[in-house]
Write an enzyme that holds these catalytic residues in place. Structure first.
Site, short mmCIF file in Angstrom:
data_model
loop_
_atom_site.label_atom_id
_atom_site.label_comp_id
_atom_site.label_asym_id
_atom_site.label_seq_id
_atom_site.Cartn_x
_atom_site.Cartn_y
_atom_site.Cartn_z
CB CYS A 137 -0.77 -0.23 1.10
SG CYS A 137 -2.06 1.30 1.24
CG HIS A 185 -5.60 -2.49 -1.70
ND1 HIS A 185 -4.56 -3.22 -0.95
CD2 HIS A 185 -5.17 -1.39 -1.40
CE1 HIS A 185 -3.76 -2.30 -0.44
NE2 HIS A 185 -4.02 -1.14 -0.82
CD GLU A 186 -6.11 1.25 -4.34
OE1 GLU A 186 -6.44 2.34 -3.14
OE2 GLU A 186 -5.15 0.89 -4.12
CG HIS A 226 -7.43 2.86 0.79
ND1 HIS A 226 -6.76 2.92 2.06
CD2 HIS A 226 -6.51 2.12 -0.11
CE1 HIS A 226 -5.48 2.41 1.84
NE2 HIS A 226 -5.28 1.95 0.61
#
Length: 198
Positions: free
Chosen positions: A108, A150-151, A154
């Protein structure tokens, strides 16, 4: 111009983000600066909270990864019809996740120098608005789906570290403290927690 990327420890990285209105002021300029920031950091994904914006917005470039892999490696990471994508995701919602999962290494930009193995669904279906604010619903698999997840995390205030077993997380604590304190330099502009305290 590159935006500074928030380092691990910043409260913004743990906030659930807000929906982006269709006529959000300066949205196109923000997206453009995020792409510049992503490529300047040699990353494959970037979410708005990482540049201190509490918005449901993220970018993914899995195409670069596809082209960097040898032909024999691609089939383990990409679905047969997937050559990667370069896409902006606005107000995304994952509507379906496959029961099939796979494990791979993740890193990351907000947690420089660290990587860990994370298990995620192989395939997802996601609804989102693209950069032109056109609604989309698409299914992605493999590395592309991993990057999107993954994003997407966030924008939910979730980091890949949250998927690690307690012992693994414990072993990383010293390195994470150093990142928070600004003692781990990155090759791109970063904003550390220590910067805001001084």
């Amino acid at each position: 111009m590159q935006l500074p990327i928030l380092a691990y420890g910043h409260a913004m990285l743990r906030q659930k983000t807000q929906e982006v209105p269709a006529h959000y002021p300066g949205l196109d300029a923000l997206i453009e600066r995020m792409w510049i920031t992503l490529y300047g950091a040699n990353g494959c994904g970037l979410a708005a909270p990482q540049v201190n914006q509490p918005l449901r917005l993220f970018l993914v470039d899995s195409q670069s990864t596809y082209h960097q892999l040898a032909d024999k490696d691609r089939q383990g990471y990409f679905a047969p019809d997937d050559t990667g994508l370069v896409e902006t995701f606005i107000n995304a919602t994952i509507v379906e996740r496959s029961a099939e999962t796979w494990r791979d290494t993740e890193g990351c930009l907000s947690i420089p120098t660290l990587t860990a193995t994370v298990e995620r669904p192989w395939e997802i279906t996601i609804e989102y608005f693209d950069r032109a604010f056109q609604k989309q619903q698409k299914t992605f698999a493999g590395a592309t789906a991993r990057m999107i997840q993954h994003e997407y995390d966030h924008t939910e205030g979730i980091l890949y570290l949250d998927y690690l077993k307690p012992l693994k997380k414990q072993l990383l604590q010293n390195k994470l403290r150093k990142i928070t304190a600004g003692q781990v330099p990155a090759k791109y502009p970063m904003q550390y927690v220590s910067d805001t305290l001084s």
